[in-house]
Structures are given as C-alpha cells and as structure tokens.
Design an enzyme around this catalytic site. Sequence first.
Site, PDB file in Angstrom:
ATOM      1  N   GLU A  88     -10.946  62.319 108.605  1.00 12.11           N
ATOM      2  CA  GLU A  88     -10.587  63.203 109.541  1.00 12.11           C
ATOM      3  C   GLU A  88     -11.859  64.227 110.685  1.00 12.11           C
ATOM      4  OE1 GLU A  88      -9.837  65.480 105.217  1.00 12.11           O
ATOM      5  OE2 GLU A  88      -9.672  62.940 105.907  1.00 12.11           O
ATOM      6  N   HIS A  99      -1.748  60.143 110.136  1.00 12.46           N
ATOM      7  CA  HIS A  99      -2.367  60.955 108.822  1.00 12.46           C
ATOM      8  C   HIS A  99      -3.372  61.703 109.441  1.00 12.46           C
ATOM      9  CE1 HIS A  99      -3.552  61.542 104.371  1.00 12.46           C
ATOM     10  NE2 HIS A  99      -3.998  62.070 104.719  1.00 12.46           N
ATOM     11  N   GLU A 100      -4.825  61.125 109.443  1.00  8.49           N
ATOM     12  CA  GLU A 100      -5.679  61.519 110.068  1.00  8.49           C
ATOM     13  C   GLU A 100      -5.608  62.535 111.352  1.00  8.49           C
ATOM     14  OE1 GLU A 100      -8.454  61.114 108.302  1.00  8.49           O
ATOM     15  OE2 GLU A 100      -7.411  59.467 107.432  1.00  8.49           O
ATOM     16  N   HIS A 108      -4.461  66.144 109.774  1.00  6.01           N
ATOM     17  CA  HIS A 108      -5.147  66.959 109.526  1.00  6.01           C
ATOM     18  C   HIS A 108      -5.997  67.433 110.096  1.00  6.01           C
ATOM     19  CE1 HIS A 108      -6.403  65.157 105.578  1.00  6.01           C
ATOM     20  NE2 HIS A 108      -6.775  64.588 105.700  1.00  6.01           N
ATOM     21  N   GLU A 120      -3.885  66.948 101.409  1.00 13.05           N
ATOM     22  CA  GLU A 120      -3.501  65.951 101.754  1.00 13.05           C
ATOM     23  C   GLU A 120      -2.228  65.810 101.501  1.00 13.05           C
ATOM     24  OE1 GLU A 120      -5.813  63.703 102.560  1.00 13.05           O
ATOM     25  OE2 GLU A 120      -7.464  64.023 102.283  1.00 13.05           O
ATOM     26  N   ASP A 131     -14.893  62.683  93.321  1.00 18.17           N
ATOM     27  CA  ASP A 131     -15.386  61.851  93.582  1.00 18.17           C
ATOM     28  C   ASP A 131     -14.695  60.893  92.018  1.00 18.17           C
ATOM     29  OD1 ASP A 131     -15.879  62.141  96.586  1.00 18.17           O
ATOM     30  OD2 ASP A 131     -17.835  60.529  95.602  1.00 18.17           O
ATOM     31  N   TYR A 184      -2.397  63.136  97.349  1.00 19.79           N
ATOM     32  CA  TYR A 184      -1.853  62.811  98.333  1.00 19.79           C
ATOM     33  C   TYR A 184       0.128  62.768  98.102  1.00 19.79           C
ATOM     34  CZ  TYR A 184      -5.990  61.116  99.957  1.00 19.79           C
ATOM     35  OH  TYR A 184      -7.472  60.792 100.520  1.00 19.79           O
TER      36      TYR A 184
END
Length: 656
Positions: A307, A331-332, A335, A354, A412, A420
């Site tokens: 995003e 979705h993006e 953001h 998310e 990560d 999400y």
Amino acid sequence: MLSQFTRSLSCFVKPTPPKLNKLTRTMTVLPKILQDARPKVSPELDYSTYSNYQNFKINHTDLNLNISFDDSIVNGFVTFNLNKIDKSCNEIRLDTSFLTVDSVEIDDAKVDFQLKDRLEPLGSQLIINPPTATSLNNEFNLKLGFSTTKDCTALQWLNGEQTSSGKPYVFSQLEAIHARALFPCFDTPSVKSTFNAAITSTLPVVFSGIEQSVVDNGNGTKTYNFKQSVPIPAYLIGIASGDLVSGEIGPRSKVYTEPFRLKDCEWEFSGDVEKFIQAAEKIIFPYEWGTYDILVNVNSYPYGGMESPNMTFATPTLIAYDKSNIDVIAHELAHSWSGNLVTNCSWNHFWLNEGWTVYLERRIVAAIHGEATRHFSALIGWNDLANSISAMKNPDRFSTLIQNLNDGTDPDEAFSSVPYEKGFNLLFHLETILGGPKEFDPFIKHYFTKFSKKSLDSYQFFDTLFEFFADKREILDAVDWETWLYKPGMPPKPKFITTLADNVYSLAEKWATEIKNGNTTEDDLKQAFTAADIKDFNSNQIVLFLDTLVQNKEIQWNNHHTAAKTLLKIYEDSIVKSRNAEVVFRTYRFEITAQLKESYPQLAEWLATVGRMKFVRPGYRLLNSVDRPLALATFEKLQNIYHPICKALVKQDLEA
C-alpha cells in the site's frame, strides 16, 4: 536463515518510556482481561526498532537517491528535520541494516557517529553523538550519507535477462523492518513525516508520492522529483525503476508496468478503481492523497500488493483476464485509510492495519456487487485462515491476534493470514452484535477521524470502541475477548450469508457422496457430472469448490486417482485451463493432495513463474510433502529469482 533471527533479551536495548501524554492519562476502564493486558504507556512502545524515536518529532524527510543498475546499489543522502521532545536527550539513535554510512551532519556541521555490530534480525544501531548536549538544538537538521550493499533486504535487483524488456529493474519492499536497509531512519510505524524525494536513474522511476518534475541531466540519467504531503512512516516508502510505461485507468488513476503488460493491465483495472474509491469515500471520508496509481510489478514481487501511498505496488498475478482478482486493489486502496492514515504503532498490533483493511475491502466490494459477495469473500478468507494456521510451525505463538514480538523476533516471521482474517472476523463480529452497518458505520468515521495521521495500539482502539458505544457496554462486556485476542487457533465463526456458496457446497458434497458410494470409475462419474455443473461459477466459486474438496476429510483423494483425474477432465475448461493464479494454485493443491505424480514437475515449473509468497511458500510445502528431492532441487535452481524475504522464508519452510 529466519529461524535463527531471534536474539537474547540481553542484546536488546529497551526503549525509554516517554512521558505520559493526555491520551495515556484518559484511558477508558476496559473489561478486566483487556485492562490487565494493557501496556503501561499508550501507544505501546515498539521493540522492533533500535531508534530512540520517542525522543524526537520528525517534521519532514528529504531523500536524495541515485540508482546504479551497474553496481546494484542505491546511494545518496537523507535529511531529517527534527524537534527534540525530550529536552535532555543528547544522542540520536537510528536503525540501519546492511548499510554503509559515509557521513553524518547536524545543521551542516560534521559529527561523529558509531555503527554498532549487527544483531539479527533488527540490524545495526547507528549512534550519533553531537560534541555537546547543548549543540543539539530544539529544532535541527540531521543529514546522513549512505549506500546500500549487496546484502540489502529492502531491494530486489533484476538484470536484463530476468525482465521481458531486456532492461534491468529494481523495486523496494520495506514492510515490516526493511526501510532501515534502504536508508538510515527511525524504522518504526510509531512515527511519521512528510517526504520529498529526488531520485536519479537511467530508467523511469515511481515513488510513494506525487511526481512534481523530471529533470534530464544530459548524461543518460534523469532526476525524478516527488512530494508526499501526508505524513507516513518509513515502511510505506516505495521505489521502483525500470522500463515502465503508463496508461490511464480512471480520472485520478494510472497503471504503470512493463510495456508488454500494459494493455492487459488497462483492461483489468479500467472503470473499477474509481468505483472503489467512491465507495470507500462513502464508508469513511474523502480520499486524502490526491492520485491513486498502481504499479504492476515483475513476476518476482513477493506480495499481493503493498500500500505505498499514491502508488500501490501489485503482483502480476492480479491479471486474471476476467477481473476476478481485482479485490486486491480494493484491499490496497482501503489501506489509504487503515494503515496509511491510521497506523499500528508496532507490529504487535498489525491486525489494526490489516484486519481493518480486509473489513473495508469487503465493504467496498459489497457496495458495488452486493452483500452476498462480502460474505462469500469472508468464507474464502475463513478457509485461508484455517490453512494458514494449520501450516504454521508455531501456531501457539503466531496465531493469536495480538502478538508479542518484544523479544526482538522478526515481524516477518509472524506474517500470516491471522492479522488479516482473524482481524476481519473480529470487526465483522462487532459490527453484527452492535446492530449491523447502520450502527457501526458512524463508529468507522469517528475512529478514522480521531486517529488520522496517528499511530495507535489495540487498547486505544478498544478505548475508542467502548467510549463510542457506551450505551451498549453490556454487549461489549459479553464478548469473549480472551479467545479473540490472546488464544491461538481459529476464532469463533460468524454466521455468513451462504447464497453464493450453497451451490458450491452442494456440488462438492455430491462428489463426496458418489465416491463414498463406490462410483469412482470414469464412466460412473461422467454419468453423474458434466462441465455444465460449474459453467456459471465465477473464479472465486471455483476456488471455494477446490478448497472444499481438499478439506473434506472423509475423502482421501490419494486413494482415488481415477476420480481426481476425471474431475479435472470434466471441468477442464473452467479449472485446468484457467489463467487465474488463485485457481491455478488450488488446482495444483488438489492434484498434490490426490498424489497425481504427473503434477509434481508441473508445479515445479509453475514455481518458476510466480514470486508471490501466497503461492510460492505453500507451493514448496506441497511439493516437499510428496517429493522432497524435487522440492529441494527446484528451490536450489530458482532461489535467486525470488525476493530476499521470500527466499529466506521458503528456505526456513524447507528446513523445518
């Protein structure tokens, strides 16, 4: 490898708590389970940074960068305009990772600095000491000269042989903690600033801001100047340079990509992006960023999208030739409010970014295609969540909604569908019990207005929720917060509208019944099923159909090779010939589950064409489950085409 990216607590420099602010002093009394878990200060400190970000306010950041394709490095200068918050502070601590730092200046005067030894995974702390504490003015400019190195985790470099145009390409991916590998910074979502960027390259450049001008330097390079007027954290910076062309896809939107993809991208996105923006504006409030452009990246791009403000980075797997994957753009786009305007203060609270974004994405899609579509998307997301948790090495730790990465664990490593989909399901549950969208929508506007351009933790969100719905306190008190937030595993399943799923479930159940009844020959099955069964299914329904077949524990497909092959033969046009990456991956998963050996090398070949971790990681896990030598040989051959983050995580998966 990431499995070793955990440091002892003795190596961790604990951030200094800031002075209590007004927000900290006026916290709502929450249910005991939430009150007991509340951090001592809000927003909670970020333990994934070595910087002393809490001592400074970043007013503005200037980036002056040079991209060298010959050397595969980015070098240049970053200048921060800073205000001291802690007047007694006499040093500046920044994050770096695999960087060379050449110079440091404060208000144009060179100062000494120390680059500490690297500690995985958070990098090397840069300590800057002015000659005396009094020399650090309350407002000052900090300028650093730097260069990336061959070990940089923020960038992926592709040579001309790895691109369709024969020209080199580079792109950044900074979330979660890789901004520090591109330039020295306060690499935390807790702090934000406006940005200007001047980026020099031999090839076109895109950036997470609005282009102001392009200057031809007369030496084969051009300098591209950008401005980002909305304050953003460092991880949202996005840079790409390569043989890029663009086309308009809406009144405030363009798509950028390699020349061979442009027509497909224009067709895939034209007309829909502006509808998404307008739908989102009605749900939240007007779009603040001016333009909304999309960069369709090269095949090795590791995520569905990123995003980056004004310039969403997207995977080429979105090009499905039927617009069926365009929800990723919703979705993006979402953001632009959740994550970019209102940001989690640390990666412990990633679900605030998310979970909210998935919720808004599905609200946007519902506004255009109907409420049943939202629920159908939620059903697919539920399956993704179940698959994600079942594949985790450490689900007890990483499947809780609120994480604890305070020991320096790499964010990560915690990346999964949990923030999400578990986050979405919590918000959907709250919407439902509080009275539906009519009651919940005013809260959406209030929440995003209250925290616009700020960073927060989960408990500030809960404070706001309980304050806004003070008249529904009993309803909120009755929520099983412990299960939703702190317990691992699947959350309570909401009741979804199954209108678009009923025919899918019915067909999957019919296949199961025929097989259980012993009707497993090709002739038997061709009498019971025809291609017409799914001719009216959209791609998402086909995805759910294949998911449901695999998840049915009553049918061991590896004992029914003929039935599996016949299914694929009957539905060849809709399934086997699909160009939608979501369907292609599910087809391979079905074939691997059935242990159809001819599919093993086919999956290995497909893994050479995609870089999106959503497919690459489970693809290797699937291959590894049936043919480990082939999985290892395939990864050995292909590992250098993948993004560094993807490469490291697949390596970790195969070593598990």
